[in-house]
Design an enzyme around this catalytic site. Structure first.
Site, PDB file in Angstrom:
ATOM      1  N   LYS A 199     100.012  52.528  32.062  1.00  0.00           N
ATOM      2  CA  LYS A 199      99.547  51.944  30.799  1.00  0.00           C
ATOM      3  C   LYS A 199     100.757  51.573  29.933  1.00  0.00           C
ATOM      4  O   LYS A 199     100.848  50.485  29.404  1.00  0.00           O
ATOM      5  CB  LYS A 199      98.635  52.958  30.093  1.00  0.00           C
ATOM      6  CG  LYS A 199      98.049  52.468  28.795  1.00  0.00           C
ATOM      7  CD  LYS A 199      97.019  53.464  28.283  1.00  0.00           C
ATOM      8  CE  LYS A 199      96.522  53.069  26.911  1.00  0.00           C
ATOM      9  NZ  LYS A 199      95.527  53.997  26.384  1.00  0.00           N
ATOM     10  N   LYS A 243     106.390  64.353  28.404  1.00  0.00           N
ATOM     11  CA  LYS A 243     107.082  63.112  28.747  1.00  0.00           C
ATOM     12  C   LYS A 243     108.478  63.073  28.126  1.00  0.00           C
ATOM     13  O   LYS A 243     109.366  62.402  28.631  1.00  0.00           O
ATOM     14  CB  LYS A 243     106.267  61.907  28.293  1.00  0.00           C
ATOM     15  CG  LYS A 243     105.002  61.700  29.127  1.00  0.00           C
ATOM     16  CD  LYS A 243     104.344  60.367  28.848  1.00  0.00           C
ATOM     17  CE  LYS A 243     103.114  60.182  29.720  1.00  0.00           C
ATOM     18  NZ  LYS A 243     102.496  58.876  29.611  1.00  0.00           N
TER      19      LYS A 243
END
Ligand code: G6Q
Length: 546
Positions: A203, A509
């Site tokens: 995404k 992340k």
């Protein structure tokens, strides 16, 4: 009735219900199965082996009403920004919307864009399957390697495996997610670069694992003799980030778009599902969308007392908040669907693993259950021991297709009889008296009987919900996934938490980036805690060993 009142009533009801063994509920009511089971197309949902009676169900429905479930369901389907922290709609239902009515998101009808990507996917799949799209040396594509992680991988991986019976011959789909070098390397070692197509799914197109694997895939092609200019024949991308796709070197005309109102773990209905479509063909992919759409309509249009996602969600709330269950098992009597519990784990735990309400207050009740499971009958030979005789209550969903055209009827009947017999045994158990009688009939001595009997007693009274359907088809799979998506949303409404953000994932992340720099360097001055410094030094030393 307000929420606190509805909650208190359920607390008192739990005190009453825990006195009653599940088998006594059946003994007292010959119509119990009829009263506590629902059908959606060929999918039978039998929730009669749960600690409920009609009063409990009514009280749970009162709680749902008191939490504004109807209004919140309507807010979801009206594209309101139910994802409050990211200020977004969660409109994955638009991706499988099948009527001609517009679907407005942020003032725009999104259906023309949704349909145009579906057409692009159909044309692309047709080109790959027919051989119109070929590798740089003119060979037909025989291997597709999907590179993505989390929501950009789990749905595809699960659906491709579940729908193996529909796989188009001549093309093999491989899903690579882990940045562990073995995942990509072991996948690539058996396949021919000239016949391989990579689908890079992200995404954001910034996820470390995916981008690293994509770069290495590209190097593998270049090392095999493919020129920079020809690499376009071997790479397509699925993303919301056109610029990053172009910067990576993939021609944006070979990119499939989706949108920020589609959450990662709800995205398999979009072009993120391209590997599914490449595996089973676009008509079957569209059947999966159709099945999900039918479940959307069921959720939207059915009274709550017959609404399957609502009932399943309320049963979960009942066990988690009133019986103290902290886990929920999902047992799939289908080897092909064995990835389903893993998929569900992300859907549930990433959506509901929250401890603050929409307005940021700490919750003072349990939220997401630990969701786990595996395939039956394998699980029976592994962890069922704990479900039968352990100390924790583990509510479980049992899923199975009644028919399977692979293998023999004998194997399938054994599978289904295990499914049914286990739910019966978990409910009924085996009393001390029965065990003692059995041991006596076996000729055991009184001493041996009293020694062995306690170990052989099964208390039973373990709740299960059985979900039995005709066979695994794209449409049925679509309906079942959508059923669990809506169940998850209903629970988020009861718990007043955001089902669509994932700040815990975002943290992960960023965290690795600093350690990554230090792992590759030789800086002696590490400024983490003692454990982290120690691990970095040990990993450095191990990496240097020859
Ligand atoms: C899903 C999560 C997460 C996400 C992955 C991949 O809801 O947000 O699992 O899907 O981290 O993210 P990208 O698609 O951006 O690479």
């Amino acid at each position: 009735m307000n929420k606190e009142h509805a909650w208190k009533i359920l607390e008192s009801q739990q005190v009453r219900m825990k006195q009653i063994h599940l088998s006594d509920l059946f003994a007292a009511d010959s119509q119990r199965f009829e009263s506590f089971s629902l059908k959606f197309k060929d999918i039978l949902v039998d929730f009669s082996k749960n600690h409920i009676n009609k009063e409990t169900l009514q009280q749970l429905l009162d709680l749902a009403r008191a939490c504004g479930l109807k209004e919140e369901r309507d807010r979801l389907f009206s594209s309101e920004h139910v994802n409050s922290t990211e200020d977004r709609a969660a409109m994955h239902m638009a991706l499988r919307h099948r009527s001609s009515k517009p679907v407005m998101v942020d003032g725009k009808d999104v259906m023309p864009d949704v349909r145009s990507v579906l057409v692009q996917m159909a044309e692309f799949c047709h080109a790959v399957h027919s051989g119109d799209w070929r590798g740089s040396t003119g060979k037909k594509i025989e291997n597709v390697v999907s590179i993505g992680i989390g929501g950009s991988d789990l749905g595809s991986d699960m659906a491709i495996k579940s729908l193996q019976a529909y796989a188009i011959p001549g093309i093999k789909i491989h899903c690579v997610s882990n940045v562990d070098p073995s995942h990509l390397a072991r996948t690539l070692c058996d396949i021919d670069p000239e016949t391989t197509l990579f689908v890079i799914i992200s995404k954001t197109f910034t996820t470390l694992e995916t981008m690293t694997n994509a770069r290495h895939a590209r190097l593998w092609l270049l090392d095999s003799g493919c020129s920079e200019a020809s690499i376009v024949h071997h790479f397509v991308a699925v993303s919301t980030n056109t610029q990053a796709v172009a910067d990576f070197g993939i021609d944006p005309k070979n990119m499939f778009q989706f949108w920020d109102w589609v959450g990662g773990r709800y995205s398999m209905w979009s072009a993120v599902g391209l590997p599914i479509a490449l595996s089973i063909g676009m008509p079957c992919f569209e059947e999966m969308l159709e099945g999900a759409y039918e479940m959307d309509r069921h959720f939207l249009e059915t009274d709550f007392n017959k609404n399957i996602p609502v009932i399943l969600a309320l049963l979960g709330v009942w066990y988690i908040n009133f019986w103290g269950a902290t886990t929920h098992a999902v047992i799939v009597y289908s080897q092909q669907m064995s990835q389903f519990p893993t998929f569900l784990q992300q859907l549930v735990m990433e959506s509901l693993g929250k401890s603050v309400t929409h307005d940021g207050r700490a919750v003072d009740y349990l939220t997401s259950p630990v969701t786990w499971g595996n395939s039956g009958t394998n699980s029976q030979h592994a962890f069922f021991q704990m479900i039968h005789q352990g100390t924790q209550m583990i509510p479980a969903d049992f899923l199975a297709p009644a028919r399977n055209s692979d293998g023999t009827t004998e194997q399938q009947q054994q599978l289904i009889s295990n499914f049914i017999a286990q739910t019966e045994a978990l409910m009924k158990g085996k009393s001390l008296q029965t065990v003692e009688q059995e041991l006596a009939m076996d000729g055991q001595s009184p001493g041996k009987i009293s020694q062995l009997a306690p170990h052989k007693v099964f208390p039973g009274n373990k709740p299960t919900t059985s979900i039995l359907f005709e066979k695994i088809t794209p449409a049925t799979l679509g309906s079942i996934i959508a059923m669990y998506e809506h169940k998850t949303y209903v629970q988020s409404v009861i718990w007043n938490i955001n089902a669509f953000d994932q700040w815990g994932v975002e943290l992960g992340k960023h965290l690795a980036a600093k350690v990554l720099d230090e792992l590759g360097g030789d800086n002696a001055l590490l400024t983490h805690d003692g454990s982290t410094n120690g691990l970095i030094r040990y990993a450095r030393a191990m990496a240097e060993k020859t």
